[in-house]
Design a protein around this motif. Sequence first.
Motif, PDB file in Angstrom:
ATOM      1  N   ILE A 144       0.653  -1.384   0.242  1.00  0.00           N
ATOM      2  CA  ILE A 144      -0.540   0.186   0.154  1.00  0.00           C
ATOM      3  C   ILE A 144       1.055   0.869   0.351  1.00  0.00           C
ATOM      4  O   ILE A 144       0.257   2.605  -0.453  1.00  0.00           O
ATOM      5  N   HIS A 145       1.617   1.525   1.005  1.00  0.00           N
ATOM      6  CA  HIS A 145       3.117   2.499   1.047  1.00  0.00           C
ATOM      7  C   HIS A 145       3.223   2.927  -0.753  1.00  0.00           C
ATOM      8  O   HIS A 145       3.802   3.698  -1.222  1.00  0.00           O
ATOM      9  N   GLN A 146       3.857   1.813  -0.888  1.00  0.00           N
ATOM     10  CA  GLN A 146       4.557   1.203  -2.280  1.00  0.00           C
ATOM     11  C   GLN A 146       3.700   2.141  -3.770  1.00  0.00           C
ATOM     12  O   GLN A 146       3.960   2.857  -3.931  1.00  0.00           O
ATOM     13  N   LEU A 147       2.503   1.698  -3.259  1.00  0.00           N
ATOM     14  CA  LEU A 147       1.413   2.548  -4.279  1.00  0.00           C
ATOM     15  C   LEU A 147       1.617   3.451  -4.304  1.00  0.00           C
ATOM     16  O   LEU A 147       0.787   4.566  -5.108  1.00  0.00           O
ATOM     17  N   LYS A 148       1.036   4.056  -2.890  1.00  0.00           N
ATOM     18  CA  LYS A 148       0.525   5.733  -2.384  1.00  0.00           C
ATOM     19  C   LYS A 148       2.053   6.345  -3.136  1.00  0.00           C
ATOM     20  O   LYS A 148       2.017   6.989  -3.708  1.00  0.00           O
ATOM     21  N   ARG A 149       3.461   6.007  -3.365  1.00  0.00           N
ATOM     22  CA  ARG A 149       4.676   6.638  -3.823  1.00  0.00           C
ATOM     23  C   ARG A 149       4.585   6.446  -4.829  1.00  0.00           C
ATOM     24  O   ARG A 149       5.561   8.028  -5.475  1.00  0.00           O
ATOM     25  N   ASP A 150       4.025   5.987  -5.937  1.00  0.00           N
ATOM     26  CA  ASP A 150       4.032   5.886  -7.131  1.00  0.00           C
ATOM     27  C   ASP A 150       2.720   6.853  -7.653  1.00  0.00           C
ATOM     28  O   ASP A 150       2.779   6.368  -8.806  1.00  0.00           O
ATOM     29  N   GLY A 151       2.109   6.822  -7.157  1.00  0.00           N
ATOM     30  CA  GLY A 151       0.886   7.818  -7.579  1.00  0.00           C
ATOM     31  C   GLY A 151      -0.709   6.994  -7.928  1.00  0.00           C
ATOM     32  O   GLY A 151      -1.045   8.027  -7.765  1.00  0.00           O
ATOM     33  N   HIS A 152      -0.116   5.773  -6.922  1.00  0.00           N
ATOM     34  CA  HIS A 152      -1.986   5.138  -7.141  1.00  0.00           C
ATOM     35  C   HIS A 152      -2.392   5.559  -5.783  1.00  0.00           C
ATOM     36  O   HIS A 152      -1.959   5.133  -4.766  1.00  0.00           O
ATOM     37  N   LYS A 153      -3.651   6.015  -5.973  1.00  0.00           N
ATOM     38  CA  LYS A 153      -4.406   6.123  -4.674  1.00  0.00           C
ATOM     39  C   LYS A 153      -6.314   5.718  -5.164  1.00  0.00           C
ATOM     40  O   LYS A 153      -6.518   5.021  -4.754  1.00  0.00           O
ATOM     41  N   ASP A 154      -6.258   5.090  -6.727  1.00  0.00           N
ATOM     42  CA  ASP A 154      -7.645   4.084  -6.173  1.00  0.00           C
ATOM     43  C   ASP A 154      -7.808   2.889  -6.880  1.00  0.00           C
ATOM     44  O   ASP A 154      -7.235   1.801  -7.582  1.00  0.00           O
ATOM     45  N   PHE A 155      -7.451   2.271  -5.606  1.00  0.00           N
ATOM     46  CA  PHE A 155      -7.427   0.699  -5.310  1.00  0.00           C
ATOM     47  C   PHE A 155      -7.682   0.494  -4.588  1.00  0.00           C
ATOM     48  O   PHE A 155      -8.488   1.573  -2.906  1.00  0.00           O
ATOM     49  N   THR A 156      -8.191  -0.852  -4.328  1.00  0.00           N
ATOM     50  CA  THR A 156      -9.197  -1.698  -3.380  1.00  0.00           C
ATOM     51  C   THR A 156      -7.936  -2.517  -2.319  1.00  0.00           C
ATOM     52  O   THR A 156      -7.683  -3.312  -2.758  1.00  0.00           O
ATOM     53  N   VAL A 157      -8.680  -2.547  -1.024  1.00  0.00           N
ATOM     54  CA  VAL A 157      -7.357  -3.855  -0.519  1.00  0.00           C
ATOM     55  C   VAL A 157      -8.555  -4.099   0.373  1.00  0.00           C
ATOM     56  O   VAL A 157      -9.839  -3.679   0.336  1.00  0.00           O
TER      57      VAL A 157
ATOM     58  N   PRO B 144     -11.062  -6.371  10.157  1.00  0.00           N
ATOM     59  CA  PRO B 144     -10.266  -5.677  10.754  1.00  0.00           C
ATOM     60  C   PRO B 144      -9.293  -5.543  11.130  1.00  0.00           C
ATOM     61  O   PRO B 144      -9.472  -5.790  11.896  1.00  0.00           O
ATOM     62  N   ARG B 145      -8.101  -4.446  10.470  1.00  0.00           N
ATOM     63  CA  ARG B 145      -7.346  -4.042  10.739  1.00  0.00           C
ATOM     64  C   ARG B 145      -6.157  -2.673  10.406  1.00  0.00           C
ATOM     65  O   ARG B 145      -6.846  -2.227   9.984  1.00  0.00           O
ATOM     66  N   HIS B 146      -6.261  -2.143  12.279  1.00  0.00           N
ATOM     67  CA  HIS B 146      -5.792  -1.010  11.989  1.00  0.00           C
ATOM     68  C   HIS B 146      -4.394  -0.210  11.255  1.00  0.00           C
ATOM     69  O   HIS B 146      -4.341   0.231  11.238  1.00  0.00           O
ATOM     70  N   GLU B 147      -4.059  -1.030  10.935  1.00  0.00           N
ATOM     71  CA  GLU B 147      -1.999  -1.315  10.137  1.00  0.00           C
ATOM     72  C   GLU B 147      -2.927  -0.927   8.349  1.00  0.00           C
ATOM     73  O   GLU B 147      -2.554  -0.423   8.535  1.00  0.00           O
ATOM     74  N   LEU B 148      -4.153  -1.613   7.945  1.00  0.00           N
ATOM     75  CA  LEU B 148      -4.047  -1.209   7.333  1.00  0.00           C
ATOM     76  C   LEU B 148      -5.289   0.236   6.751  1.00  0.00           C
ATOM     77  O   LEU B 148      -4.929   0.600   6.467  1.00  0.00           O
ATOM     78  N   GLU B 149      -6.086   0.293   8.280  1.00  0.00           N
ATOM     79  CA  GLU B 149      -6.642   1.147   7.872  1.00  0.00           C
ATOM     80  C   GLU B 149      -6.309   2.632   8.146  1.00  0.00           C
ATOM     81  O   GLU B 149      -5.851   4.315   7.627  1.00  0.00           O
ATOM     82  N   ASP B 150      -4.816   2.570   9.018  1.00  0.00           N
ATOM     83  CA  ASP B 150      -3.446   3.906   8.971  1.00  0.00           C
ATOM     84  C   ASP B 150      -3.097   3.769   7.855  1.00  0.00           C
ATOM     85  O   ASP B 150      -2.579   4.718   7.191  1.00  0.00           O
ATOM     86  N   ALA B 151      -2.964   2.442   7.016  1.00  0.00           N
ATOM     87  CA  ALA B 151      -1.915   2.750   5.705  1.00  0.00           C
ATOM     88  C   ALA B 151      -2.781   3.499   5.271  1.00  0.00           C
ATOM     89  O   ALA B 151      -2.235   4.261   3.749  1.00  0.00           O
ATOM     90  N   LEU B 152      -3.758   2.967   5.289  1.00  0.00           N
ATOM     91  CA  LEU B 152      -5.203   3.887   3.750  1.00  0.00           C
ATOM     92  C   LEU B 152      -5.328   5.204   4.135  1.00  0.00           C
ATOM     93  O   LEU B 152      -5.152   5.994   3.138  1.00  0.00           O
ATOM     94  N   ALA B 153      -5.512   5.308   5.249  1.00  0.00           N
ATOM     95  CA  ALA B 153      -5.749   6.992   5.411  1.00  0.00           C
ATOM     96  C   ALA B 153      -6.804   7.255   4.614  1.00  0.00           C
ATOM     97  O   ALA B 153      -6.906   8.215   4.169  1.00  0.00           O
ATOM     98  N   GLN B 154      -8.453   7.355   4.717  1.00  0.00           N
ATOM     99  CA  GLN B 154      -9.442   6.869   3.990  1.00  0.00           C
ATOM    100  C   GLN B 154      -9.711   8.333   4.824  1.00  0.00           C
ATOM    101  O   GLN B 154      -9.666   8.666   6.170  1.00  0.00           O
TER     102      GLN B 154
END
Length: 257
Positions: free
Chosen positions: A109-122, A127-137
């Motif tokens: 998720i962090h690598q995709l955000k660095r490359d400019g990808h924003k519209d992706f689905t996880v 439920p995991r708070h690590e994913l929620e923190d990484a997505l920052a929805q």
Amino acid sequence: MDGAVRDHRGSPRGRAVRALRAGRLQRHLGGLGHHGRQLRLVLHVVSPVREELPRRLRGRSQRRAPGAAARGSETRVKLGNPLAAIFHPPPTPGVLAVFGHLDAAVDAIHQLKRDGHKDFTVYSPLPRHELEDALAQPVSPVRMYTLIGGISGCAIGTWITLYMSYDWPVQVGGKTIGSIPPYVVIMFEMTVLFGALTTLLGIAFNVLLATRHQGTIAYDPRFTNDKFGIFVPASRAQAAPVEALLKRCGAEEVRHG
């Protein structure tokens, strides 16, 4: 009807029962038939029909028969359902990655955000708070529906009470006609009512949009068991770099959706 009329019309003009003259008949008797002002006896009771009418019908049905056969042989054009574009849109091209560990999915998720990808689905099996923190929805927009509905309900409650008071004024004990404190209860109830209704409307609207979006992307049943997944929308030209990135992050399986 056409066949019955043809059978009746095809009978010979010389009747089996000879015509008997029974005097003059009324002008309107027989209506469509050419009875020649004579009373005729027939074996079966048949409504008077002009002989020209079945001939015309027979010719028209014979002309329609080849056309109907030709139309039946042609391929029927299926009309499109306008609701299919909303509830069953076409699949979205992209890359689907399957991860066996949470850390690898968070890193992807962090690598995709660095490359400019924003519209992706996880996808996650729990439920995991690590994913929620990484997505920052962002925060759900449903609360805006609730706020707008509550303000509208309070305003409508205020307008109804004051309008009805001044439309039919009844002054009791020298009190003011449009008194706000007694109407607070009505304003509160209208606020709760409109806020609840608009909240349900906002939930339904967002669920419809999410269902339409989720129905177009790839999915794997293992995401409900013990696997994590990430789907990245990408064209065929952009799929190769995304696939390489997901594999570097530790994806167990990568395929095109």
